[in-house]
Motif scaffolding. Structure first.
Motif, short mmCIF file in Angstrom:
data_model
loop_
_atom_site.label_atom_id
_atom_site.label_comp_id
_atom_site.label_asym_id
_atom_site.label_seq_id
_atom_site.Cartn_x
_atom_site.Cartn_y
_atom_site.Cartn_z
N CYS A 152 -2.77 -8.83 -14.19
CA CYS A 152 -2.71 -7.43 -13.73
C CYS A 152 -2.47 -6.48 -14.89
N ALA B 104 -9.51 -3.17 -14.10
CA ALA B 104 -8.76 -3.27 -12.84
C ALA B 104 -9.53 -2.62 -11.69
N ARG C 199 -11.06 -7.66 -9.27
CA ARG C 199 -10.05 -7.42 -8.23
C ARG C 199 -10.02 -8.58 -7.23
#
Length: 385
Positions: free
Chosen positions: A254, A270, A276
């Motif tokens: 992340c 992201a 994702r």
């Protein structure tokens, strides 16, 4: 009672995380980590308060090991074996069985326990042994070779098992490091989990005194409380370490994709739908394992109370199942993290590449995938003809 955050403060975790690459590169034991953890009483977290310990439940110890593994996986794995022995004594204590209360007392005195059960070729693990125990007046003399003996540089008490010569009986007990006949090989040079220094231990007529015998069992699967305690805490705390690795991989992924930008799309990775999806998949995997761990460790903590789930023979399947799911989920989560974070993670300086190597060790710990499926097949279908 200490909280997990008090026992493993963020500042210490950052220090341990900074040291981990050096231990890995040098293939050296985590001496400084151990010293810091000892100061905080981390080695006594499963000792009940009545013995002067931290009084953690197994559920809390599992959470602590997950937290430690997110900073220093090999340190967590190594120290895990000490906690397995204390956890075994803890499960006996929950049942009102006081035979190993002395383990708590010695842990409070600074003794470090290790796990000397694994043997090359012994796929029965706790239910058989290729080591031998020769009866003598004062107890036994133990001979054999134990592999993957974590904490090799520092342990002071080693739990072992061996088959009693001429009998279909196993003896479980504790050896002292200063006893004659113990040779520790300097042979730990592995792909990952390098700082655990889980060296081979050769036993040659090592004395196991009667007062240090924990139990005797017949060969084969059995519900002996000592064996049950070893099996259960080993599988659950092992699952905790690998779950922590998976959690850290998701967190790192992340962080990295939020910083990396696509030249084509002029946006952070992201925002990429494929990335994702993959990172979400890793998070889903870890979330499921965490919930299973929390449930089963809480079930163990309920031993001896009216909340005891009394799973009977199913306990062993549950223990093996959560370990298998945790290690496989963590491996997949780390791989997904590596896939989504770019080629920079292929370099030795990357934390993710080290997690990728460390997580593979979970494939080799019992119960492995083959024995797990064999056990479930027997439970569901009966013995094969």
């Amino acid at each position: 009672m200490s909280t997990i955050e008090n026992l493993l403060p963020e500042e210490l975790l950052e220090t341990l995380r900074d040291r981990a690459p050096g231990y890995d590169e040098e293939n050296s034991f985590f001496h400084r980590d151990l010293a810091d953890l000892k100061k905080l009483g981390y080695l006594q977290m499963l000792v009940p308060t009545e013995f002067g310990g931290r009084g953690f439940t197994l559920a809390q110890a599992s959470q602590a090991q997950r937290r430690l593994a997110q900073a220093a996986p090999a340190t967590a794995l190594g120290i895990n074996m000490h906690h397995v022995i204390l956890g075994m004594a803890y499960t006996l204590w929950l049942r009102g069985d006081q035979r190993l209360n002395w383990v708590f007392e010695e842990a409070m005195a600074g003794e470090i326990f290790a796990f000397g059960i694994s043997e090359a070729g012994n796929d029965a693990v706790l239910f058989d042994s290729v080591s031998t125990a020769r009866r003598v007046t004062e107890g036994y003399r133990i001979s054999g070779t134990k592999i993957f003996t974590s904490l090799s540089p520092v342990w002071t008490r080693l739990m072992v098992h061996a088959q009693v010569e001429g009998e279909d009986t196993l003896v479980f007990g504790f050896l002292e490091r200063e006893a004659e006949g113990i040779t520790i090989k300097d042979d730990w040079d592995t792909l990952g989990m390098r700082a655990s220094q889980s060296c081979t231990t050769i036993l040659d007529e090592v004395p196991l005194n009667t007062e240090r015998v924990a139990t005797h069992t017949p060969l084969g699967p059995n519900p002996d409380p000592v064996v049950w305690g070893i099996f259960g805490t080993f599988e659950l705390l092992l699952a905790s370490v690998y779950t922590g690795i998976g959690e850290r991989a998701v967190s790192l992924a992340c962080e990295i994709v939020a910083k990396r930008r696509s030249h084509v799309k002029q946006a952070p990775y992201a925002h990429d739908p494929d990335i994702r999806w993959q990172i979400a998949s890793a998070g889903i995997l870890m979330d499921g394992v965490i919930l299973q761990l929390e449930k089963l460790t809480a079930d163990v903590d309920a031993l001896g109370t009216d909340r005891d789930p009394n799973y009977g023979a199913q306990w062993f399947l549950h223990f093996s199942g959560v370990k298998g799911r945790a290690t496989e989920a963590a491996k997949e989560a780390v791989e997904l993290a590596v896939r989504t974070t770019g080629g920079a993670q292929y370099f030795r300086s990357s934390e993710l590449q080290r997690l990728y190597r460390d997580v593979l060790a979970g494939l080799y710990h019992p119960s492995d995938n083959e024995s797990l499926h064999a056990a479930y097949a027997k439970a569901l279908l009966g013995p094969a003809s």
